[in-house]
Design an enzyme around this catalytic site. Sequence first.
Site, PDB file in Angstrom:
ATOM      1  N   SER A   1       0.859  -1.185   0.000  1.00 16.53           N
ATOM      2  CA  SER A   1       0.000   0.000   0.000  1.00 16.53           C
ATOM      3  C   SER A   1       0.896   1.236   0.000  1.00 16.53           C
ATOM      4  O   SER A   1       2.067   1.148   0.399  1.00 16.53           O
ATOM      5  CB  SER A   1      -0.869  -0.009   1.259  1.00 16.53           C
TER       6      SER A   1
ATOM      7  N   TYR B   1      -2.811  -0.744  10.104  1.00 15.93           N
ATOM      8  CA  TYR B   1      -2.747  -1.079   8.675  1.00 15.93           C
ATOM      9  C   TYR B   1      -1.391  -0.676   8.099  1.00 15.93           C
ATOM     10  O   TYR B   1      -0.720  -1.456   7.400  1.00 15.93           O
ATOM     11  CB  TYR B   1      -3.886  -0.345   7.958  1.00 15.93           C
TER      12      TYR B   1
HETATM   13  C1  GCO Z   1      -7.089   5.017   4.124  1.00 15.58           C
HETATM   14  C2  GCO Z   1      -7.260   4.231   2.855  1.00 15.58           C
HETATM   15  C3  GCO Z   1      -5.897   3.689   2.396  1.00 15.58           C
HETATM   16  C4  GCO Z   1      -6.031   3.170   0.979  1.00 15.58           C
HETATM   17  C5  GCO Z   1      -4.883   2.395   0.442  1.00 15.58           C
HETATM   18  C6  GCO Z   1      -3.762   3.300   0.127  1.00 15.58           C
HETATM   19  O1  GCO Z   1      -7.900   4.865   5.033  1.00 15.58           O
HETATM   20  O2  GCO Z   1      -6.120   5.808   4.175  1.00 15.58           O
HETATM   21  O3  GCO Z   1      -8.173   3.181   3.028  1.00 15.58           O
HETATM   22  O4  GCO Z   1      -5.469   2.720   3.296  1.00 15.58           O
HETATM   23  O5  GCO Z   1      -7.145   2.339   0.892  1.00 15.58           O
HETATM   24  O6  GCO Z   1      -4.511   1.379   1.311  1.00 15.58           O
HETATM   25  O7  GCO Z   1      -2.708   2.539  -0.398  1.00 15.58           O
END
Ligand code: GCO
Length: 264
Positions: A147, A160
Amino acid sequence: MSQELFKITGKIALVTGSTHGLGKAMAMGLGKAGAIIIVNGNSSQDKIDIAVAEYKKEGILAYGYKFNVADEKEVIEAIKKIETEIGNIDILVNNAGIIKRTPLVDMEVKDFKQVVDIDLVSPFIVSKHVVRGMMNRKEGKIINICSMMSELGRNSVGAYAAAKGGLVMLTKNMATEWARFNIQINGIGPGYFAISQTEPIRGDGHPFNDFIINRTPAKKWGDPEDLAGAAIFLASKASNFVNGHILYVDGGILATIGKPSNEE
Ligand code: GCO
């Protein structure tokens, strides 16, 4: 020559989390380029069946397998079943993932661990049980879906970002250990895409929507189909000397600190 380089006809591609979203878009791209698609999900068999029918409607040979990528026992059983019923897995796309948007100071430890479990530990589990066959065959492709949060933080996505940052280093270490078996292990790092996962932070008038449009040089949210080319490249002979690389498909957002609103 160039057609041959990107040819994946008849290759079997397992794409985890491919019933919807970016996983489905990448799997559709691989399927339209000739790969046989193993569709995976863990929510319901109905969802998998519906998705398989959508792949078939596009002329793609597709088979559905429901299993939890975070459960090693289920993964071992599923991979054995796939390789018995369909054939050896040539291409693995570790796409399945979740996000929980909560400020770190408020986040429950169990929630943090669940995000890391699915977004970081699961690619390890699935790869570990697919790669043995690739090592024996001296050929294979593994693509980990990272990501842009692998590189940058943002309020409320700490778990995440930690998982996706770890996935970059896991990708590099897989390449370190497995490249000598003619296996190429790389990552794709999506920027901000118009999918269900971003619906809560997107839409006309949403402050984050305006922020992303201004912050992204391409001045738009990504279209899931924009990822197909990167997936085909990393799944084909065209990337046979590329290893441990993260290919960011982000409209240029990681290339810039952005600009004041009064600048073009
Ligand atoms: C957030 C988004 C990101 C994107 C993606 C970016 O909440 O900032 O969901 O996480 O989805 O992962 O690469």
